[in-house]
Each structure stands twice: as structure tokens, then as C-alpha cells.
Design a protein around this motif. Structure first.
Motif, mmCIF file in Angstrom:
data_model
loop_
_atom_site.group_PDB
_atom_site.id
_atom_site.type_symbol
_atom_site.label_atom_id
_atom_site.label_comp_id
_atom_site.label_asym_id
_atom_site.label_seq_id
_atom_site.Cartn_x
_atom_site.Cartn_y
_atom_site.Cartn_z
ATOM 1 N N TRP A 89 5.968 0.148 0.092
ATOM 2 C CA TRP A 89 6.177 -0.877 -0.932
ATOM 3 C C TRP A 89 5.341 -2.091 -0.546
ATOM 4 N N HIS A 90 4.927 -2.883 -1.534
ATOM 5 C CA HIS A 90 4.301 -4.172 -1.235
ATOM 6 C C HIS A 90 4.372 -5.085 -2.445
ATOM 7 N N SER A 91 4.078 -6.349 -2.207
ATOM 8 C CA SER A 91 4.173 -7.360 -3.266
ATOM 9 C C SER A 91 2.796 -7.669 -3.838
ATOM 10 N N HIS A 92 2.768 -8.033 -5.118
ATOM 11 C CA HIS A 92 1.578 -8.580 -5.772
ATOM 12 C C HIS A 92 1.925 -9.987 -6.245
ATOM 13 N N PRO A 93 1.727 -10.979 -5.370
ATOM 14 C CA PRO A 93 2.092 -12.357 -5.735
ATOM 15 C C PRO A 93 1.291 -12.827 -6.945
ATOM 16 N N MET A 100 -1.013 -0.541 -10.098
ATOM 17 C CA MET A 100 -1.677 -0.038 -8.899
ATOM 18 C C MET A 100 -3.160 -0.387 -8.941
ATOM 19 N N SER A 101 -3.648 -1.012 -7.869
ATOM 20 C CA SER A 101 -5.075 -1.289 -7.753
ATOM 21 C C SER A 101 -5.788 -0.038 -7.243
ATOM 22 N N SER A 102 -7.116 -0.082 -7.251
ATOM 23 C CA SER A 102 -7.854 1.074 -6.705
ATOM 24 C C SER A 102 -7.562 1.231 -5.210
ATOM 25 N N ASP A 103 -7.364 0.114 -4.496
ATOM 26 C CA ASP A 103 -6.971 0.202 -3.083
ATOM 27 C C ASP A 103 -5.605 0.868 -2.940
ATOM 28 N N ASP A 104 -4.685 0.502 -3.832
ATOM 29 C CA ASP A 104 -3.343 1.101 -3.770
ATOM 30 C C ASP A 104 -3.410 2.605 -3.976
ATOM 31 N N ARG A 105 -4.276 3.042 -4.889
ATOM 32 C CA ARG A 105 -4.433 4.481 -5.142
ATOM 33 C C ARG A 105 -5.004 5.181 -3.910
ATOM 34 N N ILE A 125 6.294 1.535 -4.331
ATOM 35 C CA ILE A 125 6.905 0.476 -5.142
ATOM 36 C C ILE A 125 6.051 -0.772 -5.004
ATOM 37 N N ILE A 126 5.694 -1.373 -6.129
ATOM 38 C CA ILE A 126 4.993 -2.652 -6.137
ATOM 39 C C ILE A 126 5.881 -3.641 -6.875
ATOM 40 N N ILE A 127 6.131 -4.798 -6.253
ATOM 41 C CA ILE A 127 6.866 -5.842 -6.969
ATOM 42 C C ILE A 127 5.886 -6.971 -7.273
#
Ligand SMILES: [Zn+2]
Length: 165
Positions: A89-93, A100-105, A125-127
């Protein structure tokens, strides 16, 4: 998009993620999720934070891998070898919608293709949000589909988040 499964998640785990996201804001933070798979359902049981040597920036987060490995091993043992690593999981402030970003993929593809992770369809999970407005969760799972004559491809599916107390 087709919903590919349900992720049962305790409210305490979501609370822990938002507390950590607020604490690090405006920098990204994250960690790992532990639990088990029950047919097509994911059952999240606990949360792992970033760790003391994690790297946080406004657009990037790198966990403290040594800390995470230790916590994953501890939780696995204490659960009687039931709870495994399910994903990250990580946050997108300051983002309004979790995406999902390309890095996340790439991260999800690495986990899905990593034999040591012991999970072939990891979740993420992205918050997205900020402390004053709150955080909106998005949740996906990824699976590598082998293709003839070409590189393996990551198939990403939506999961349905069901929060319980
Ligand atoms: Zn991200």
C-alpha cells in the motif's frame, strides 16, 4: 471494469494507513499488507508501516526492505503460518482519485513475478488525498499472463474493498 474479487479489510488497517499518510504528508509513504486468500477473496489482517530507513519524497516512496522482511516473518510466525504477504500500500498526497502510475504497475509486476513473494496475484492499495480532505482508497490486484513470443504481460483488475470492524 470487471471486479475480480473482494478485499476484506479491517477499519483499523485503513485507519493505520491514513494516520501514517497524514504523518508523512506531503511526502509519500506506504508499506505492506498481510493476510490470507480465501478463494477469490483477500482477507487483510494486518498492516506494516514503511520502516525507519524508508525513503519518502513527494512523488516516490521506497520501503525499508529489511524492516519489512522482518515484520513479514514475525507476523507469519505469530499467525500460525496463516498470514502471508498479500501486497503493498502507499499514499498519493494531493491526488483526488487513486490511480496506478506506470511505476506502480512495474512494482506490482515485480511482486507478481517474484517467486519469493509467494503470491502470484498480489494486491495494491493506494490512498489519495490530503489531511484536511481525507483519503480515498483504490484497490487492485495484478497477475502475470504469459504470452507466446513476447514478454509476459501484467493484467490488472479492480478489487472491491469491503471494510469491517
Ligand atoms: Zn503510486
Amino acid at each position: 471494469m470487471l471486479v475480480h474479487g473482494i478485499a476484506w479489510t479491517p477499519s483499523t488497517v485503513l485507519d493505520a494507513m491514513t494516520t501514517e499518510a497524514n504523518r508523512q504528508y506531503p511526502l509519500e509513504t506506504g508499506g505492506a499488507l498481510m493476510g490470507y486468500l480465501n478463494d477469490k477473496s483477500y482477507v487483510v489482517t494486518s498492516y506494516i508501516g514503511p520502516g525507519p530507513n524508508a525513503i519518502h519524497s513527494r512523488t516516490h516512496f521506497q520501503p525499508d526492505y529489511a524492516y519489512q522482511e522482518q515484520r513479514i516473518a514475525d507476523i507469519y510466525q505469530h499467525s500460525g503460518r496463516r498470514d502471508i504477504y498479500l501486497g503493498d500500500w502507499h499514499s498519493h498526497p494531493n491526488d483526488v482519485t487513486p490511480r496506478m502510475s506506470s511505476d506502480d504497475r512495474r512494482v506490482l509486476a515485480n511482486i507478481a513475478g517474484h517467486r519469493d513473494a509467494r503470491i502470484d496475484r498480489p494486491m495494491m492499495i493506494i490512498i489519495a488525498g490530503e489531511p484536511s480532505r481525507g483519503w480515498v482508497p483504490g484497490i487492485w490486484c495484478g497477475q502475470i499472463s504469459p504470452r507466446l513470443l513476447w514478454f509476459p504481460r501484467l493484467d490488472v483488475h479492480d478489487l472491491e474493498l469491503r471494510i469491517f470492524d
